[in-house]
Design an enzyme around this catalytic site. Structure first.
Site, PDB file in Angstrom:
ATOM      1  N   GLN A 177     -62.184 -27.943  29.417  1.00 50.17           N
ATOM      2  CA  GLN A 177     -62.001 -28.602  28.102  1.00 50.17           C
ATOM      3  C   GLN A 177     -63.177 -29.435  27.455  1.00 50.17           C
ATOM      4  O   GLN A 177     -63.559 -30.286  28.714  1.00 50.17           O
ATOM      5  CB  GLN A 177     -60.654 -29.131  27.773  1.00 50.17           C
ATOM      6  N   GLY A 308     -58.675 -39.064  33.239  1.00 50.87           N
ATOM      7  CA  GLY A 308     -57.297 -39.571  33.930  1.00 50.87           C
ATOM      8  C   GLY A 308     -56.710 -38.233  34.471  1.00 50.87           C
ATOM      9  O   GLY A 308     -56.624 -38.151  35.449  1.00 50.87           O
ATOM     10  N   GLY A 309     -56.427 -37.116  33.739  1.00 46.91           N
ATOM     11  CA  GLY A 309     -55.952 -36.055  34.055  1.00 46.91           C
ATOM     12  C   GLY A 309     -56.488 -34.942  33.132  1.00 46.91           C
ATOM     13  O   GLY A 309     -56.672 -35.074  32.066  1.00 46.91           O
ATOM     14  N   MET A 310     -56.150 -33.523  33.954  1.00 41.83           N
ATOM     15  CA  MET A 310     -56.448 -32.503  33.152  1.00 41.83           C
ATOM     16  C   MET A 310     -55.360 -31.451  33.741  1.00 41.83           C
ATOM     17  O   MET A 310     -55.303 -31.250  34.543  1.00 41.83           O
ATOM     18  CB  MET A 310     -57.930 -31.902  33.168  1.00 41.83           C
ATOM     19  N   GLU A 311     -54.828 -30.908  32.371  1.00 43.08           N
ATOM     20  CA  GLU A 311     -53.665 -29.932  32.523  1.00 43.08           C
ATOM     21  C   GLU A 311     -53.995 -28.584  33.179  1.00 43.08           C
ATOM     22  O   GLU A 311     -53.427 -27.732  32.529  1.00 43.08           O
ATOM     23  CB  GLU A 311     -52.554 -30.086  31.229  1.00 43.08           C
ATOM     24  N   ASN A 312     -54.930 -28.519  33.842  1.00 42.88           N
ATOM     25  CA  ASN A 312     -55.247 -27.094  34.250  1.00 42.88           C
ATOM     26  C   ASN A 312     -53.598 -26.385  34.934  1.00 42.88           C
ATOM     27  O   ASN A 312     -53.282 -26.962  35.774  1.00 42.88           O
ATOM     28  CB  ASN A 312     -56.116 -27.076  35.609  1.00 42.88           C
ATOM     29  N   HIS A 335     -47.594 -36.864  31.369  1.00 45.96           N
ATOM     30  CA  HIS A 335     -48.531 -36.245  30.429  1.00 45.96           C
ATOM     31  C   HIS A 335     -49.093 -34.952  30.610  1.00 45.96           C
ATOM     32  O   HIS A 335     -48.788 -33.980  30.045  1.00 45.96           O
ATOM     33  CB  HIS A 335     -49.551 -37.399  29.917  1.00 45.96           C
ATOM     34  N   GLU A 336     -49.728 -35.093  31.767  1.00 48.35           N
ATOM     35  CA  GLU A 336     -50.220 -33.589  32.101  1.00 48.35           C
ATOM     36  C   GLU A 336     -49.120 -32.570  32.393  1.00 48.35           C
ATOM     37  O   GLU A 336     -49.562 -31.482  32.027  1.00 48.35           O
ATOM     38  CB  GLU A 336     -51.057 -33.817  33.385  1.00 48.35           C
ATOM     39  N   HIS A 339     -47.942 -30.902  29.203  1.00 50.67           N
ATOM     40  CA  HIS A 339     -48.850 -30.131  28.628  1.00 50.67           C
ATOM     41  C   HIS A 339     -48.635 -28.580  29.366  1.00 50.67           C
ATOM     42  O   HIS A 339     -48.916 -27.666  28.607  1.00 50.67           O
ATOM     43  CB  HIS A 339     -50.457 -30.303  29.145  1.00 50.67           C
ATOM     44  N   ASP A 417     -65.384 -32.651  21.277  1.00 51.76           N
ATOM     45  CA  ASP A 417     -65.408 -33.818  22.320  1.00 51.76           C
ATOM     46  C   ASP A 417     -66.048 -35.148  21.754  1.00 51.76           C
ATOM     47  O   ASP A 417     -65.673 -36.009  22.119  1.00 51.76           O
ATOM     48  CB  ASP A 417     -65.819 -33.449  23.673  1.00 51.76           C
ATOM     49  N   TYR A 425     -53.529 -38.278  19.959  1.00 55.07           N
ATOM     50  CA  TYR A 425     -52.512 -38.584  20.886  1.00 55.07           C
ATOM     51  C   TYR A 425     -51.681 -39.673  20.006  1.00 55.07           C
ATOM     52  O   TYR A 425     -50.192 -39.210  19.925  1.00 55.07           O
ATOM     53  CB  TYR A 425     -53.010 -39.241  21.928  1.00 55.07           C
ATOM     54  N   ARG A 599     -64.443 -42.700  35.517  1.00 54.37           N
ATOM     55  CA  ARG A 599     -63.270 -42.383  34.437  1.00 54.37           C
ATOM     56  C   ARG A 599     -63.942 -42.957  33.111  1.00 54.37           C
ATOM     57  O   ARG A 599     -64.033 -44.098  33.012  1.00 54.37           O
ATOM     58  CB  ARG A 599     -62.011 -43.062  34.852  1.00 54.37           C
ATOM     59  N   LYS A 601     -62.563 -43.395  30.244  1.00 49.10           N
ATOM     60  CA  LYS A 601     -61.646 -44.209  29.525  1.00 49.10           C
ATOM     61  C   LYS A 601     -61.825 -45.714  30.016  1.00 49.10           C
ATOM     62  O   LYS A 601     -61.624 -46.766  29.153  1.00 49.10           O
ATOM     63  CB  LYS A 601     -60.188 -43.808  29.874  1.00 49.10           C
TER      64      LYS A 601
HETATM   65  N1  BES Z   1     -56.428 -32.652  28.213  1.00 50.95           N
HETATM   66  C1  BES Z   1     -56.731 -33.956  28.291  1.00 50.95           C
HETATM   67  C2  BES Z   1     -58.062 -34.346  28.748  1.00 50.95           C
HETATM   68  C3  BES Z   1     -59.261 -33.887  27.841  1.00 50.95           C
HETATM   69  C4  BES Z   1     -59.028 -33.746  26.404  1.00 50.95           C
HETATM   70  C5  BES Z   1     -60.207 -33.194  28.253  1.00 50.95           C
HETATM   71  C6  BES Z   1     -60.150 -33.264  25.540  1.00 50.95           C
HETATM   72  C7  BES Z   1     -61.293 -32.849  27.322  1.00 50.95           C
HETATM   73  C8  BES Z   1     -61.353 -32.852  26.165  1.00 50.95           C
HETATM   74  C9  BES Z   1     -55.727 -34.638  29.188  1.00 50.95           C
HETATM   75  O1  BES Z   1     -54.325 -34.206  29.105  1.00 50.95           O
HETATM   76  C10 BES Z   1     -55.545 -36.165  28.570  1.00 50.95           C
HETATM   77  O2  BES Z   1     -55.124 -36.386  27.570  1.00 50.95           O
HETATM   78  N2  BES Z   1     -55.857 -36.941  29.396  1.00 50.95           N
HETATM   79  C11 BES Z   1     -55.784 -38.416  29.267  1.00 50.95           C
HETATM   80  C12 BES Z   1     -54.790 -39.076  29.928  1.00 50.95           C
HETATM   81  C13 BES Z   1     -53.426 -39.090  28.948  1.00 50.95           C
HETATM   82  C14 BES Z   1     -52.290 -40.182  29.689  1.00 50.95           C
HETATM   83  C15 BES Z   1     -53.765 -39.871  27.521  1.00 50.95           C
HETATM   84  C16 BES Z   1     -56.972 -39.131  29.901  1.00 50.95           C
HETATM   85  O3  BES Z   1     -57.776 -38.441  30.670  1.00 50.95           O
HETATM   86  O4  BES Z   1     -57.229 -40.378  29.909  1.00 50.95           O
HETATM   87 ZN    ZN Z   2     -53.559 -34.604  27.371  1.00 47.63          ZN
END
Ligand code: BES
Ligand code: ZN
Length: 650
Positions: A177, A308-312, A335-336, A339, A417, A425, A599, A601
């Site tokens: 993604q 944080g996570g990716m919903e593969n 969250h994941e 998805h 991106d 969100y 990470r 974030k």
């Molecule tokens: N699908 C997203 C990660 C993402 C978004 C990757 C756009 C590339 C482009 C994933 O589900 C996500 O939102 N992860 C957040 C965690 C969430 C609890 C807000 C993250 O990684 O911080």
């Molecule tokens: Zn997400």
């Protein structure tokens, strides 16, 4: 005819042109893609104007990919995936060619199913989108592309043994993604063009490959040059969801349909942190219907994973920074997992519709948290998200009137991106919460459940969603229509007047404590901080003024060991506070944190905060970045590079 019906008919007509006919039976509970049987499922493509994906070169009305079969070897020495991709196609009767997405791929040759060479051309490359790969079909319904990925493929991070927990073996993971998978898979890389897929991946002996699909060979098979692992995804998915990890990977079962993968040394901690996952699936199913992907496994990746996570599908990718030791950061799992419905089952058709993935998921995440841990915790998390949203809008150029604060966004000329913010969100979730509280939870839940059923395994645009909402929830009720202010929420910037601000009573106490502590009127040991959960702690630290006497910061740090705290969300809030105060004693902790994980974030705001502190912070930022940059993922360096160059916000 509604435009839903029209667009689906177009999609179905195109599907009929191929050998695997898909019909428009979406009024039945089973969508075309849901059908069981020998033949492969083919999901419709929307061909309306609102569904046009400006981030893909594909022209699905003429020819589209329905299935991808990868046969690749992971070459760690050269940092390349090498082998072939065989694509099944559906073509319009007069189609002469198919256009795929590619970025940096080195193509060796392309043949049809019978091995006859096909002509192809790689067009001019755009820095964001890559290049169109146009193949002359000569009637072919299957094509085989021999190729290898470039060492700098944006989707792939090749880690040295030193970048892993075990320090002995290299590691590889992919992140598709939004539009990165075209750097290692030559296909139509558009979220509206769903594809089933399979893969055979050869890796060096001693390593294991896992993918976001059914694992056909958990132990692997003997193969030339190493071990082969095979996978199959028989449900059509958006191609950004094809994902791979290779390394010294162990597995621990968590429940009948859940388990966790990670490097062996982290397995026990990961399993204990994720123990509630099975319960989360049960709660999610009660809310919005069956989990349709059979298993839900997770992999905890090395610390450079940029998200944080990716919903593969079937295999969520996770940052190790979510392991707090007390399960306090598992909203990430909620969250994941969510998805699996919003995003993977019903998927944004274009990246302008991203809020349909993330806003729905953030709302759903919070409902799962409420079901498992109670309303108090859920509302606190809502309130934190609300606070983040207000801050984010305030920091956006143009504030409440910035187009970046719309839910449906214009991405012309941009990488999807690039403008990635919290707005889809948090504003998205606030929109759905407002609807829930206006029509009542029971009615809204029934609607959402039927929405997922009606559109399972299909792409969704903002326009189609609003049509569906009006048809199946608002149902012509003029008064309700007026109350909801739907178009304003979706197409206008800012936060509409009917937003419902989450009220967490616990935060009143916390805010009070922050005020008194800041004023020197409340000694550190009387704060209550020791008894608070993560949400209260974060709220407290974020609520403290950015000018505090050093001895008050020292007292906090001493009393609660903040610079060494295991909970990374609390640590992050503490370090931001410390940096804003130019608090020198916390600098070693800042450095430790920034050199121990990647990470985005956490990393990006901390570097921004440092740079904002001018002559105090900039040299610290420079020194740490020089050391840490090489360990970060390109997603993270892409953001931080701008901060370090620009000297301002990213
Ligand atoms: N699908 C997203 C990660 C993402 C978004 C990757 C756009 C590339 C482009 C994933 O589900 C996500 O939102 N992860 C957040 C965690 C969430 C609890 C807000 C993250 O990684 O911080
Ligand atoms: Zn997400």
């Amino acid at each position: 005819m509604t435009s839903i019906a029209r667009s689906i008919l177009i999609g179905a007509a195109l599907a009929l042109a191929g050998c695997n006919a898909a019909t428009d039976d979406r009024n039945d509970s089973a969508s075309p893609a849901d059908r069981k049987g020998g033949e492969r499922m083919v999901a419709p493509v929307l061909l309306t104007e609102d569904a046009k994906d400006i981030h893909s070169y594909a022209q699905p009305a003429a020819a589209r990919v329905t299935h991808v079969a990868l046969d690749l070897a992971a070459n760690f020495r050269d940092k390349r995936m090498e082998g072939s991709a065989t694509l099944d196609l559906q073509t319009a009767p007069d189609a002469k060619e198919i256009v795929l997405d590619s970025k940096g791929l080195e193509i060796g040759g392309i043949t049809d199913g019978q091995g006859r060479a096909l002509k192809y051309a790689v067009g001019p490359a755009d820095p964001n989108l890559g290049a169109p790969l146009t193949i002359q079909l000569g009637g072919a319904k299957q094509i085989k592309i021999n190729y290898r990925s470039a060492p700098e493929a944006g989707a792939l991070q090749w880690l040295t043994p030193e970048q892993t927990a075990g320090k002995k073996h290299p590691f590889l993971f992919s992140q598709g993604q939004s539009i990165l998978n075209r750097t290692w898979i030559p296909t139509q890389d558009s979220p509206g063009i769903r594809q089933t897929w399979e893969a055979r991946i050869v890796v060096p002996e001693g390593l294991r490959a896992v993918m976001s699909a059914e694992d056909l060979t958990p132990k692997g098979e003997k193969a030339e040059g190493g071990r082969a692992y095979r996978f199959r995804m028989d449900k059509p998915v958006a191609p950004y969801l094809i994902a791979l990890a290779v390394g010294d990977i162990g597995f621990k079962s968590l429940g009948p349909r859940t388990g966790v993968y990670s490097e062996p040394s982290m397995l026990d901690a990961a399993a204990s942190e994720l123990a509630d996952t099975e319960k989360m699936i049960d709660a999610a199913e009660k809310l919005y219907g069956p989990y349709r992907w059979d298993r839900y496994d997770m992999i905890v990746l090395p610390p450079s994973f940029p998200f944080g996570g990716m919903e593969n599908p079937r295999l969520t990718f996770l940052t190790p920074t979510m392991i707090a030791g007390d399960r306090s950061l598992v909203s990430l799992i909620a969250h994941e997992l969510a998805h699996s419905w919003s995003g993977n089952l019903v998927t944004n058709a274009t990246w302008s519709d991203f809020w349909l993935n993330e806003g729905f998921t953030s709302y759903f995440e919070n409902r799962i948290m409420e079901a498992l841990y109670g309303r108090e915790r859920a509302v606190m998390e809502q309130a934190l998200a609300w606070e983040d949203l207000q801050k984010e809008i305030a920091e956006t150029e143009g504030g409440m009137s910035s187009p970046a604060t719309k839910l449906h966004i214009d991405l012309k000329g941009k990488d999807p991106d690039e403008g990635l913010t919290g707005i889809p969100y948090d504003k998205g979730a606030a929109f759905l919460r407002m609807i829930e509280q206006t029509v009542g939870r029971e009615r809204f839940d029934a609607y959402l459940r039927s929405y997922f059923d009606r559109h399972a395994f299909q792409p969704m645009t903002t326009k189609l969603f609003l049509e569906d909402l009006r048809k199946n929830l608002v149902k012509g009720d003029a008064e309700l229509e007026k109350k909801l202010m739907i178009d304003q929420w979706v197409y206008q910037p800012g936060i509409p007047a009917n937003a419902i601000v989450p009220q967490a009573p616990e935060f009143q106490r916390v805010d009070q404590a922050a005020k008194q502590f800041a004023a020197g009127a409340l000694p550190v040991q009387n704060l209550g901080f020791g008894q608070w959960g993560t949400a209260e702690r974060v709220r407290f630290l974020n609520g403290l003024p950015r000018q505090l006497p050093a001895e008050r910061l020292a007292a906090l740090d001493r009393a609660y060991q903040l610079s060494n705290i295991r909970n990374n969300e609390v640590l992050f809030a503490w370090l931001r506070l410390a940096i804003a105060n130019r608090y020198d004693p916390a600098v070693p902790a800042v450095e430790r944190f920034l050199t121990s994980m990647g990470r985005r974030k956490f990393v990006a705001p901390l570097f921004e905060d440092l740079v904002k502190q001018g002559e105090w912070g900039r040299p610290i930022a420079k020194r740490i970045y020089a050391k840490a940059r090489a360990t970060y993922h390109p997603v993270t360096t892409g953001t931080v590079d701008k901060t370090m160059k620009g000297g301002g916000a990213s």
